[in-house]
Design an enzyme around this catalytic site. Structure first.
Site, PDB file in Angstrom:
ATOM      1  N   VAL A 222      18.860 -47.753  40.061  1.00 13.76           N
ATOM      2  CA  VAL A 222      19.715 -48.942  39.958  1.00 13.76           C
ATOM      3  C   VAL A 222      20.113 -49.169  38.501  1.00 13.76           C
ATOM      4  CG1 VAL A 222      18.866 -50.109  42.028  1.00 13.76           C
ATOM      5  CG2 VAL A 222      17.648 -50.416  39.851  1.00 13.76           C
ATOM      6  N   ARG A 224      21.820 -46.542  35.490  1.00 15.57           N
ATOM      7  CA  ARG A 224      23.130 -45.974  35.224  1.00 15.57           C
ATOM      8  C   ARG A 224      23.218 -44.615  35.886  1.00 15.57           C
ATOM      9  NH1 ARG A 224      26.384 -49.556  34.516  1.00 15.57           N
ATOM     10  NH2 ARG A 224      27.795 -48.451  33.137  1.00 15.57           N
ATOM     11  N   ASP A 248      22.311 -46.269  43.842  1.00 19.40           N
ATOM     12  CA  ASP A 248      23.294 -47.356  43.892  1.00 19.40           C
ATOM     13  C   ASP A 248      24.347 -47.179  42.810  1.00 19.40           C
ATOM     14  OD1 ASP A 248      24.196 -49.942  44.991  1.00 19.40           O
ATOM     15  OD2 ASP A 248      23.677 -50.704  42.995  1.00 19.40           O
ATOM     16  N   GLU A 253      32.478 -43.181  39.709  1.00 15.01           N
ATOM     17  CA  GLU A 253      32.645 -44.181  40.759  1.00 15.01           C
ATOM     18  C   GLU A 253      34.111 -44.582  40.863  1.00 15.01           C
ATOM     19  OE1 GLU A 253      30.021 -47.472  40.078  1.00 15.01           O
ATOM     20  OE2 GLU A 253      28.241 -46.207  39.974  1.00 15.01           O
ATOM     21  N   HIS A 272      27.259 -49.347  44.635  1.00 14.91           N
ATOM     22  CA  HIS A 272      27.139 -50.134  43.402  1.00 14.91           C
ATOM     23  C   HIS A 272      27.099 -51.636  43.706  1.00 14.91           C
ATOM     24  CE1 HIS A 272      28.202 -49.889  38.855  1.00 14.91           C
ATOM     25  NE2 HIS A 272      27.393 -50.902  39.095  1.00 14.91           N
ATOM     26  N   SER A 274      23.834 -53.411  44.218  1.00 14.98           N
ATOM     27  CA  SER A 274      22.472 -53.946  44.179  1.00 14.98           C
ATOM     28  C   SER A 274      22.385 -55.305  43.488  1.00 14.98           C
ATOM     29  CB  SER A 274      21.526 -52.964  43.482  1.00 14.98           C
ATOM     30  OG  SER A 274      21.915 -52.736  42.143  1.00 14.98           O
TER      31      SER A 274
END
Length: 327
Positions: A222, A224, A248, A253, A272, A274
């Site tokens: 969670v 990078r 996550d 992205e 992404h 969390s």
């Protein structure tokens, strides 16, 4: 005296900045217009924290804002040599995402331990297949990244009865130094990454690291995305070097439809989210307005990033690093 100009690198939905009426002139821009707006801005609010526009536009000509605030925990998408060398103050959204991310990690630990992904898959197949779950209390976790996110994850896992070792850049008090990571990870049931992205954390979770883990261990990121060598994690899961993983955050992205990560057995992919709970954007906007009021009144700003290190140093000496969320 003219009102200070607050330039907003905007995204949809836009931040609610009504409280700044009469205290600032708010100018909104997209990435294409950022470079032209920087010389006239006193403050830059990076609301679109997924953009690389600041890093690309900052080295241009003209004066630069005295203060930059990003509506995220991580600052790696902003930093460039010119910004690091400048006297511009950089702040982040520390304080907004820690508890939600910790709850998400706790949820993943419970879901893995009780094998909920398999239960849901079997329900869709209308299959009755009894299995034994894992008891969470008494299991061992290593949390990598001793900033606020890592510390909040540690507190929540302690509440579940998990024995947690918290690892930071350097050892102090109840925190292990990075030199202890390998032996701790080799005995852990859970390895959770909450590290910021710095030169020392880039690609730190690789084939060598995954080879240390127990076959029953799970890995959760969670922090990078670029701290994980994704191809190495895929290979480790396929070879069953570890029992499962949850990501996550990702190096690129959003994750493309053709990414092999979607289909890896034992890998849980989330987009992404969390740290994102109902009302999180409003909380980010309120945080910035409160900080702006401090700044305009001449008061000290909280959450000041050490631009050389890439995170917010702790003021209590109990933890140096700012763990970052994808936000």
């Amino acid at each position: 005296m003219p009102e200070p100009v607050v330039l907003v690198l905007d995204a949809d939905p836009s931040p609610r900045l009504g409280r700044l009426t009469g205290r600032a002139r708010v100018v909104r821009t997209d990435p294409a217009g950022l470079a032209a707006g920087l010389p006239d801005a006193d403050v830059l609010l990076v609301w679109d924290f997924t953009s690389d526009a600041v890093r690309e536009a900052w080295p241009g000509v003209g004066r630069r804002p005295r203060w930059v605030h990003t509506a995220s925990a991580g600052v790696d998408r902003l930093l460039c040599p010119e910004l690091v060398a400048s006297d511009t103050v950089l702040t982040n959204a520390r304080g907004v995402f820690e508890r939600p991310i910790a709850e998400y990690v706790a949820g993943l630990v419970l879901a893995f331990a009780k094998d909920l992904p398999t239960t849901l898959a079997l329900q869709r197949e209308r299959r009755w297949h009894h299995r034994d779950g894992q008891q969470v209390a008494g299991s061992r976790a290593v949390v990598v990244g001793a900033g606020p996110i890592g510390r909040e994850v540690t507190r929540l896992l302690h509440g579940l009865g998990v024995q947690v070792a918290l690892v930071g850049r350097t050892a102090r008090r109840t925190i292990h130094g990075v030199e202890d990571l390998d032996p701790l990870a080799a005995r852990a049931d859970w390895v959770i990454s909450a590290v910021p992205l710095t030169p020392s954390t880039y690609g730190m979770f690789d084939t060598r690291f995954f080879g240390l883990l127990q076959p029953s261990a799970r890995f959760i990121n969670v922090g990078r995305g670029a701290s994980v060598v994704e191809a190495d994690l895929v290979s480790a899961l396929e070879r069953r070097w570890l029992a499962g993983a949850a990501l996550d955050v990702f190096a690129d992205e959003p994750l493309g439809e053709d990414s092999p990560l979607w289909d890896v057995p034992g890998l849980l992919v989330s987009p992404h989210l969390s740290g994102d709970t109902v009302g999180w954007r409003d909380r980010l906007g309120e945080q910035f307005v409160t900080m702006y009021e401090l700044w305009s009144d001449g008061g000290p700003l909280p959450n000041v990033v050490d631009k050389e290190r890439g995170y917010v140093p702790s003021t209590d000496n109990s933890a140096e690093e700012e763990g970052s969320s994808p936000e």
